[in-house]
Design a protein around this motif. Structure first.
Motif, PDB file in Angstrom:
ATOM      1  N   GLN A 207      42.759   0.271   0.241  1.00  0.00           N
ATOM      2  CA  GLN A 207      42.104   1.376   0.938  1.00  0.00           C
ATOM      3  C   GLN A 207      42.156   2.661   0.108  1.00  0.00           C
ATOM      4  OE1 GLN A 207      44.431   0.995   4.553  1.00  0.00           O
ATOM      5  NE2 GLN A 207      42.602   0.449   5.738  1.00  0.00           N
ATOM      6  N   LEU A 208      43.284   2.927  -0.506  1.00  0.00           N
ATOM      7  CA  LEU A 208      43.408   4.132  -1.329  1.00  0.00           C
ATOM      8  C   LEU A 208      42.514   4.042  -2.565  1.00  0.00           C
ATOM      9  CD1 LEU A 208      47.254   4.731  -1.031  1.00  0.00           C
ATOM     10  CD2 LEU A 208      45.431   5.981   0.111  1.00  0.00           C
ATOM     11  N   VAL A 209      42.425   2.850  -3.151  1.00  0.00           N
ATOM     12  CA  VAL A 209      41.517   2.651  -4.292  1.00  0.00           C
ATOM     13  C   VAL A 209      40.082   2.924  -3.868  1.00  0.00           C
ATOM     14  CG1 VAL A 209      40.528   0.902  -5.831  1.00  0.00           C
ATOM     15  CG2 VAL A 209      43.008   1.066  -5.569  1.00  0.00           C
ATOM     16  N   ALA A 210      39.702   2.428  -2.672  1.00  0.00           N
ATOM     17  CA  ALA A 210      38.336   2.635  -2.171  1.00  0.00           C
ATOM     18  C   ALA A 210      38.052   4.120  -1.952  1.00  0.00           C
ATOM     19  CB  ALA A 210      38.133   1.856  -0.880  1.00  0.00           C
TER      20      ALA A 210
ATOM     21  N   LEU B 207      44.640  11.856   0.696  1.00  0.00           N
ATOM     22  CA  LEU B 207      43.868  10.621   0.835  1.00  0.00           C
ATOM     23  C   LEU B 207      44.274   9.858   2.085  1.00  0.00           C
ATOM     24  CD1 LEU B 207      43.865   9.375  -2.867  1.00  0.00           C
ATOM     25  CD2 LEU B 207      41.972  10.431  -1.623  1.00  0.00           C
ATOM     26  N   GLY B 208      45.274  10.348   2.802  1.00  0.00           N
ATOM     27  CA  GLY B 208      45.741   9.671   4.002  1.00  0.00           C
ATOM     28  C   GLY B 208      46.579   8.448   3.677  1.00  0.00           C
ATOM     29  N   HIS B 209      47.060   7.796   4.728  1.00  0.00           N
ATOM     30  CA  HIS B 209      47.839   6.563   4.564  1.00  0.00           C
ATOM     31  C   HIS B 209      46.897   5.374   4.510  1.00  0.00           C
ATOM     32  CE1 HIS B 209      51.659   8.610   5.169  1.00  0.00           C
ATOM     33  NE2 HIS B 209      51.116   9.235   6.201  1.00  0.00           N
ATOM     34  N   GLY B 210      47.381   4.301   3.897  1.00  0.00           N
ATOM     35  CA  GLY B 210      46.569   3.090   3.833  1.00  0.00           C
ATOM     36  C   GLY B 210      47.144   2.100   2.848  1.00  0.00           C
TER      37      GLY B 210
ATOM     38  N   LYS C 225      39.397   6.698  -3.421  1.00  0.00           N
ATOM     39  CA  LYS C 225      39.248   7.365  -4.724  1.00  0.00           C
ATOM     40  C   LYS C 225      37.902   7.017  -5.356  1.00  0.00           C
ATOM     41  CE  LYS C 225      43.362   5.902  -6.063  1.00  0.00           C
ATOM     42  NZ  LYS C 225      44.575   5.661  -6.895  1.00  0.00           N
ATOM     43  N   ALA C 226      37.445   5.786  -5.165  1.00  0.00           N
ATOM     44  CA  ALA C 226      36.146   5.382  -5.717  1.00  0.00           C
ATOM     45  C   ALA C 226      35.009   6.172  -5.074  1.00  0.00           C
ATOM     46  CB  ALA C 226      35.938   3.885  -5.528  1.00  0.00           C
ATOM     47  N   VAL C 227      35.090   6.402  -3.757  1.00  0.00           N
ATOM     48  CA  VAL C 227      34.066   7.191  -3.071  1.00  0.00           C
ATOM     49  C   VAL C 227      34.053   8.620  -3.610  1.00  0.00           C
ATOM     50  CG1 VAL C 227      33.394   8.188  -0.854  1.00  0.00           C
ATOM     51  CG2 VAL C 227      34.069   5.781  -0.982  1.00  0.00           C
ATOM     52  N   LEU C 228      35.228   9.180  -3.844  1.00  0.00           N
ATOM     53  CA  LEU C 228      35.301  10.545  -4.382  1.00  0.00           C
ATOM     54  C   LEU C 228      34.787  10.607  -5.821  1.00  0.00           C
ATOM     55  CD1 LEU C 228      38.722  11.523  -2.822  1.00  0.00           C
ATOM     56  CD2 LEU C 228      36.499  12.525  -2.267  1.00  0.00           C
ATOM     57  N   ARG C 229      34.984   9.527  -6.560  1.00  0.00           N
ATOM     58  CA  ARG C 229      34.409   9.481  -7.922  1.00  0.00           C
ATOM     59  C   ARG C 229      32.881   9.451  -7.849  1.00  0.00           C
ATOM     60  NH1 ARG C 229      39.012   5.927  -9.146  1.00  0.00           N
ATOM     61  NH2 ARG C 229      40.389   7.023 -10.604  1.00  0.00           N
ATOM     62  N   ALA C 230      32.339   8.828  -6.804  1.00  0.00           N
ATOM     63  CA  ALA C 230      30.883   8.844  -6.623  1.00  0.00           C
ATOM     64  C   ALA C 230      30.406  10.277  -6.399  1.00  0.00           C
ATOM     65  CB  ALA C 230      30.492   7.950  -5.445  1.00  0.00           C
ATOM     66  N   ALA C 231      31.154  11.048  -5.605  1.00  0.00           N
ATOM     67  CA  ALA C 231      30.809  12.455  -5.406  1.00  0.00           C
ATOM     68  C   ALA C 231      30.856  13.211  -6.728  1.00  0.00           C
ATOM     69  CB  ALA C 231      31.751  13.089  -4.392  1.00  0.00           C
ATOM     70  N   GLU C 232      31.858  12.883  -7.544  1.00  0.00           N
ATOM     71  CA  GLU C 232      31.960  13.529  -8.857  1.00  0.00           C
ATOM     72  C   GLU C 232      30.775  13.179  -9.740  1.00  0.00           C
ATOM     73  OE1 GLU C 232      35.643  14.349 -11.917  1.00  0.00           O
ATOM     74  OE2 GLU C 232      35.374  12.308 -11.187  1.00  0.00           O
TER      75      GLU C 232
ATOM     76  N   VAL D 155      36.825  16.753   6.428  1.00  0.00           N
ATOM     77  CA  VAL D 155      36.576  15.326   6.635  1.00  0.00           C
ATOM     78  C   VAL D 155      37.835  14.536   6.310  1.00  0.00           C
ATOM     79  CG1 VAL D 155      34.124  15.559   6.055  1.00  0.00           C
ATOM     80  CG2 VAL D 155      35.756  14.935   4.270  1.00  0.00           C
ATOM     81  N   ARG D 156      38.011  13.418   6.988  1.00  0.00           N
ATOM     82  CA  ARG D 156      39.086  12.503   6.631  1.00  0.00           C
ATOM     83  C   ARG D 156      38.602  11.608   5.487  1.00  0.00           C
ATOM     84  NH1 ARG D 156      41.505   9.293  11.575  1.00  0.00           N
ATOM     85  NH2 ARG D 156      39.450   8.339  11.386  1.00  0.00           N
ATOM     86  N   ALA D 157      39.496  11.322   4.570  1.00  0.00           N
ATOM     87  CA  ALA D 157      39.125  10.510   3.408  1.00  0.00           C
ATOM     88  C   ALA D 157      38.571   9.155   3.827  1.00  0.00           C
ATOM     89  CB  ALA D 157      40.333  10.331   2.499  1.00  0.00           C
ATOM     90  N   GLN D 158      39.151   8.545   4.849  1.00  0.00           N
ATOM     91  CA  GLN D 158      38.713   7.213   5.264  1.00  0.00           C
ATOM     92  C   GLN D 158      37.369   7.214   5.975  1.00  0.00           C
ATOM     93  OE1 GLN D 158      41.484   8.902   6.278  1.00  0.00           O
ATOM     94  NE2 GLN D 158      42.290   8.029   8.172  1.00  0.00           N
ATOM     95  N   ASP D 159      36.850   8.393   6.312  1.00  0.00           N
ATOM     96  CA  ASP D 159      35.555   8.478   6.993  1.00  0.00           C
ATOM     97  C   ASP D 159      34.400   8.706   6.023  1.00  0.00           C
ATOM     98  OD1 ASP D 159      36.742   8.116   9.470  1.00  0.00           O
ATOM     99  OD2 ASP D 159      37.127  10.260   9.709  1.00  0.00           O
ATOM    100  N   LEU D 160      34.693   8.735   4.728  1.00  0.00           N
ATOM    101  CA  LEU D 160      33.655   8.908   3.714  1.00  0.00           C
ATOM    102  C   LEU D 160      33.218   7.549   3.178  1.00  0.00           C
ATOM    103  CD1 LEU D 160      35.116  11.919   1.703  1.00  0.00           C
ATOM    104  CD2 LEU D 160      33.210  11.980   3.324  1.00  0.00           C
ATOM    105  N   SER D 161      31.931   7.404   2.946  1.00  0.00           N
ATOM    106  CA  SER D 161      31.370   6.168   2.398  1.00  0.00           C
ATOM    107  C   SER D 161      30.419   6.523   1.256  1.00  0.00           C
ATOM    108  CB  SER D 161      30.608   5.384   3.472  1.00  0.00           C
ATOM    109  OG  SER D 161      31.416   5.153   4.605  1.00  0.00           O
TER     110      SER D 161
END
Length: 309
Positions: A89-92, A82-85, A94-101, A48-54
């Motif tokens: 966008q990069l903060v967002a 995390l891709g470019h942004g 990382k926040a989504v990945l913290r939700a997964a954690e 998955v691309r990082a920017q496609d996760l919500s």
């Protein structure tokens, strides 16, 4: 062809676990190799691309989506990029990945460790704390300051502070030529990261660390006519052994940074080991080709071992 929102997912194995491989623009050879290893060991894997996760958080809990579809909680999440942004966008992402954690996913590498290693200067500070010698390196946003500071070095290299694979790195001998280019970079908002050039002084090693151990190492050989020793720039690798002293230093470095796996670039000059940089999401194609090791499989196996324990 990689489609951003269509699940690139494989099923296999018998465990019924899901490994998520988070990439930037699209998967490369290393990402695909890791996905195949996870499919074999975990049961299924999804690129998955990082920017496609919500993500969602509310009174009824936490949820994840990939594109328009809700995503089951992955047991492991390999953060390859995390891709470019923009900063926001990069903060967002990382926040989504913290939700997964929060939902129980094991992040490889952890967000905090990725942040410590993401920029080259902070990584050098950590490598120095771990006992490595480091090259003379300056970081500034002012081209006149960069011009003055560079006078203490003969040849020096400009590197993008968060770049990788050697793209955008420039070698300078002429300070006035460097000043013109650095001034242009300053006007475009680029920090000026300058490092003395040691490439002519000795051999350069790439050391792949996994769970505090050296699993593969090689000498990097630049292509004819080039000073760059990145495989992505045409360099090749020759299998090499790591002295016990250097192995201990590498162990301390990854422990200091909190990385499960990493690639360290170290140059040996007059019998001394000098750390150039550390990559918290390293590629391993060149290492795999010269050592014969299936590094993606080794990485996935170690993560599965941690999940079981």
């Amino acid at each position: 062809m990689f489609s951003p929102h269509a699940p690139m997912e494989w099923a296999g194995g018998q465990l019924g676990l899901l490994a998520l491989i988070v990439v930037g623009r699209g998967p490369d050879w290393n990402d695909l190799a890791l996905a195949r290893a996870c499919r074999q060991l975990f049961g299924s894997s999804r690129l998955v691309r990082a920017q496609d996760l919500s993500a969602y958080v509310g009174p009824d809990g936490i949820k994840l989506w990939h594109g328009p579809g809700e995503l089951m909680v992955p047991e492991a999440c390999f953060i390859r990029s995390l891709g470019h942004g923009t900063h926001e966008q990069l903060v967002a992402r990382k926040a989504v990945l913290r939700a997964a954690e929060e939902l129980g996913s094991l992040l490889i590498n952890p967000i905090q460790a990725l942040e410590r290693a993401r920029d080259k200067f902070s990584a050098l500070l950590a490598l120095r704390r771990a006992g490595f010698m480091v090259p003379r390196t300056y970081l500034t946003e002012l081209s006149p300051v960069a011009y003055r500071l560079s006078s203490s070095m003969g040849k020096f290299v400009f590197k993008p502070i968060t770049g990788s694979l050697g793209f955008g790195s420039m070698l300078f001998e002429d300070r006035d030529l460097a000043f013109n280019i650095l001034r242009m970079l300053e006007t475009h908002g680029y920090p000026l990261y300058l490092q003395e050039f040691l490439g002519e002084g000795g051999r350069e090693l790439r050391i792949f660390m996994l769970a505090g151990e050296v699993v593969a190492s090689a000498e990097k050989i630049s292509p004819p006519g080039s000073w760059k020793k990145n495989v992505a720039q045409g360099a090749r690798m020759i299998r090499a052994e790591v002295p016990a002293e250097l192995e201990e230093m590498c162990k301390k470095a990854v422990q200091e940074l909190g990385l499960l796996y990493a690639g360290l670039d170290v140059i040996e000059v007059d019998g001394q080991f000098i750390a150039l940089e550390v990559n918290a999401a390293p590629n391993w194609k060149g290492l795999q080709e010269c050592t014969g090791l299936d590094i993606g499989y080794l990485l996935a196996s170690k993560v599965l071992e941690q999940l079981r324990s």
